[in-house]
Scaffold this motif. Structure first.
Motif, PDB file in Angstrom:
ATOM      1  N   ALA A   1       0.732  -1.247  -0.043  1.00 46.47           N
ATOM      2  CA  ALA A   1       0.088  -0.089  -0.041  1.00 46.47           C
ATOM      3  C   ALA A   1       0.778   1.370   0.083  1.00 46.47           C
ATOM      4  CB  ALA A   1      -0.931   0.236   1.208  1.00 46.47           C
ATOM      5  N   CYS A   2       0.550   2.105  -0.917  1.00 47.61           N
ATOM      6  CA  CYS A   2       1.502   3.344  -1.123  1.00 47.61           C
ATOM      7  C   CYS A   2       0.765   4.350  -1.659  1.00 47.61           C
ATOM      8  CB  CYS A   2       2.736   2.903  -1.712  1.00 47.61           C
ATOM      9  SG  CYS A   2       3.975   4.248  -1.900  1.00 47.61           S
ATOM     10  N   ALA A   3       0.571   5.525  -1.010  1.00 49.16           N
ATOM     11  CA  ALA A   3       0.190   6.914  -1.752  1.00 49.16           C
ATOM     12  C   ALA A   3       1.266   7.574  -2.543  1.00 49.16           C
ATOM     13  CB  ALA A   3      -0.559   7.665  -0.673  1.00 49.16           C
TER      14      ALA A   3
ATOM     15  N   ALA B   1       6.411  10.346  -0.411  1.00 49.59           N
ATOM     16  CA  ALA B   1       7.656  10.007  -1.114  1.00 49.59           C
ATOM     17  C   ALA B   1       8.669   9.092  -0.530  1.00 49.59           C
ATOM     18  CB  ALA B   1       8.454  11.397  -1.344  1.00 49.59           C
ATOM     19  N   ALA B   2       8.845   9.220   0.760  1.00 48.75           N
ATOM     20  CA  ALA B   2       9.477   8.194   1.374  1.00 48.75           C
ATOM     21  C   ALA B   2       9.220   6.861   1.302  1.00 48.75           C
ATOM     22  CB  ALA B   2       9.639   8.460   2.854  1.00 48.75           C
TER      23      ALA B   2
ATOM     24  N   VAL C   1       9.395   1.281  -1.845  1.00 54.01           N
ATOM     25  CA  VAL C   1       8.612   0.295  -2.571  1.00 54.01           C
ATOM     26  C   VAL C   1       9.456   0.266  -4.014  1.00 54.01           C
ATOM     27  CG1 VAL C   1       6.548  -0.267  -3.690  1.00 54.01           C
ATOM     28  CG2 VAL C   1       6.384   0.676  -1.608  1.00 54.01           C
ATOM     29  N   LEU C   2       9.679   1.386  -4.451  1.00 57.24           N
ATOM     30  CA  LEU C   2      10.186   1.426  -5.743  1.00 57.24           C
ATOM     31  C   LEU C   2      11.839   0.589  -5.745  1.00 57.24           C
ATOM     32  CD1 LEU C   2       9.266   4.538  -7.710  1.00 57.24           C
ATOM     33  CD2 LEU C   2       8.418   2.412  -8.147  1.00 57.24           C
TER      34      LEU C   2
ATOM     35  N   CYS D   1      10.932   7.669  -9.603  1.00 53.48           N
ATOM     36  CA  CYS D   1      11.720   6.760 -10.414  1.00 53.48           C
ATOM     37  C   CYS D   1      13.163   7.071 -10.574  1.00 53.48           C
ATOM     38  CB  CYS D   1      11.129   6.387 -11.808  1.00 53.48           C
ATOM     39  SG  CYS D   1       9.779   5.207 -11.607  1.00 53.48           S
ATOM     40  N   LEU D   2      13.082   8.532 -10.860  1.00 53.67           N
ATOM     41  CA  LEU D   2      14.771   9.049 -11.204  1.00 53.67           C
ATOM     42  C   LEU D   2      15.447   9.354  -9.778  1.00 53.67           C
ATOM     43  CD1 LEU D   2      13.428  12.159 -13.135  1.00 53.67           C
ATOM     44  CD2 LEU D   2      14.687  10.394 -14.030  1.00 53.67           C
ATOM     45  N   ARG D   3      14.658   9.201  -8.554  1.00 48.56           N
ATOM     46  CA  ARG D   3      15.483   9.212  -7.222  1.00 48.56           C
ATOM     47  C   ARG D   3      15.960   7.716  -7.023  1.00 48.56           C
ATOM     48  NH1 ARG D   3      10.932  12.269  -5.416  1.00 48.56           N
ATOM     49  NH2 ARG D   3      10.074  10.249  -4.304  1.00 48.56           N
TER      50      ARG D   3
END
Length: 359
Positions: free
Chosen positions: A52-54, A58-59, A64-65, A89-91
């Motif tokens: 679960a992720c909104a 960001a953290a 998750v990514l 995705c860039l981070r």
């Protein structure tokens, strides 16, 4: 980085279709979305991991990514959801795929090309019906007539309705008018700016200009500076689009948008409708010397084609078959990509429109 992917928006109409087909193929994506209860229920039914992720956390999103090689983003409207996912995705160095057809989203992601190259990741929006078949048709026509400077694309759907998410995206653009490309620039037009009759293979059908994603992507895939996209439509539908010219401000206002969005029915076409539906595409290019080349393409209905194309491209990325930076489907994989999908027929040359240029 491992060899699995995150399916974000898994509990939406198209997201669930993607999840179920992924399992059928032997893939094990991590399912994700905002609603923990809904994501968990689907994941348990399919025996898949879930998170679960909104998107505004960001953290959590970065965590998750960090578990996956790429994300297949299926939660629209992408005008609202793509930016935080792309930033994450860039981070994190995670490849980004989505199923958008929104011109502004394509253009925004094109602006991240240098950052994506520096991060060594792929940004590939539009891996569904928007815009894989039409993008590949455009690339095919450009390959046939390298001097082409004008491109017309058109599509026709047979036998299906549209999902909640698609309707929500369409409503967001209600009253905003259309878009074409001229001399490489995006030019706004009134709704139903132009009509013409197009033969998709069974006789001429009325079609009308719409702001489809190829107005953005075809320029990057082909370099052709003038692009128009048409959709087959009934005379009554064209009349309604033209009438919307006079209600644009009202339709795009916050209160009206909230009212309309709240009344969109859930779900989308059922399995029988999807199985019986088909899509037909037509493309035509011309150059300054008056040479013209046209071709047709047909395939499964749009949602089925979205699932087939999105997962096929995801599998390519997981195998390491990609080019870093902002890409379009045909620029990354060539015109033949669409013919790797089951049920697709083409490219069929249109007789009498043009001849193969001499080499």
């Amino acid at each position: 980085m491992n060899d699995t992917f995150l399916l974000y928006g898994a509990t939406g109409y198209t997201g669930e279709l993607l999840a179920r087909e992924a399992v059928r193929r032997g893939l094990r994506p991590i399912l994700a979305g905002r609603n923990a209860a809904a994501v968990r229920a689907l994941a348990e039914a399919l025996d898949l991991p879930w998170r679960a992720c909104a998107l505004d956390d960001a953290a959590r999103l970065d965590t998750v990514l960090g578990e996956v090689a790429c994300v297949l983003h299926a939660a629209g409207p992408f005008a609202h959801t793509s930016a935080p996912m792309v930033a994450a995705c860039l981070r994190t160095g995670c490849h980004y795929l989505d199923i958008t057809g929104e011109i502004d989203v394509f253009e925004a992601l094109a602006g991240h090309d240098a950052a994506a190259r520096a991060a060594g990741i792929l940004l590939l929006p539009g891996v569904g019906f928007d815009v894989v078949p039409s993008d590949c048709l455009a690339r095919h026509l450009k390959d046939r007539l390298p001097t082409a400077n004008r491109l017309t694309l058109a599509f026709r759907g047979l036998g299906v309705g549209i999902s909640h998410g698609t309707q929500a995206t369409m409503l967001l653009g209600a009253g905003a008018g259309g878009t074409v490309r001229r001399n490489g620039a995006l030019i706004p037009t009134p709704p139903a700016w132009k009509t013409r009759h197009i033969d998709f293979g069974s006789g001429p059908k009325l079609a009308v200009t719409i702001p489809w994603g190829d107005v953005a992507t075809a320029f990057y895939s082909t370099g052709i500076p003038d692009v128009e996209v048409f959709m087959a439509a009934s005379p009554s539908a064209v009349a309604l689009l033209r009438a919307s010219r006079y209600a644009g401000g009202l339709l795009s206002s916050g209160p009206v948008q909230r009212f309309l969005q709240g009344r969109i029915p859930a779900g989308g076409p059922d399995a029988t409708q999807r199985a019986q539906g088909r899509t037909q595409l037509y493309g035509e290019v011309s150059d300054k010397q008056g040479r013209r080349v046209a071709a047709r393409l047909s395939g499964p209905e749009g949602y089925t084609l979205t699932v087939l194309a999105a997962l096929h491209i995801t599998e390519k990325v997981l195998r390491g078959d990609y080019q870093p930076g902002f890409q379009t489907p045909a620029r990354c994989y060539g015109a033949g990509l669409v013919r790797e999908l089951p049920g697709v027929k083409g490219f069929e040359e249109v007789e009498g429109v043009g001849k193969r240029p001499s080499s």
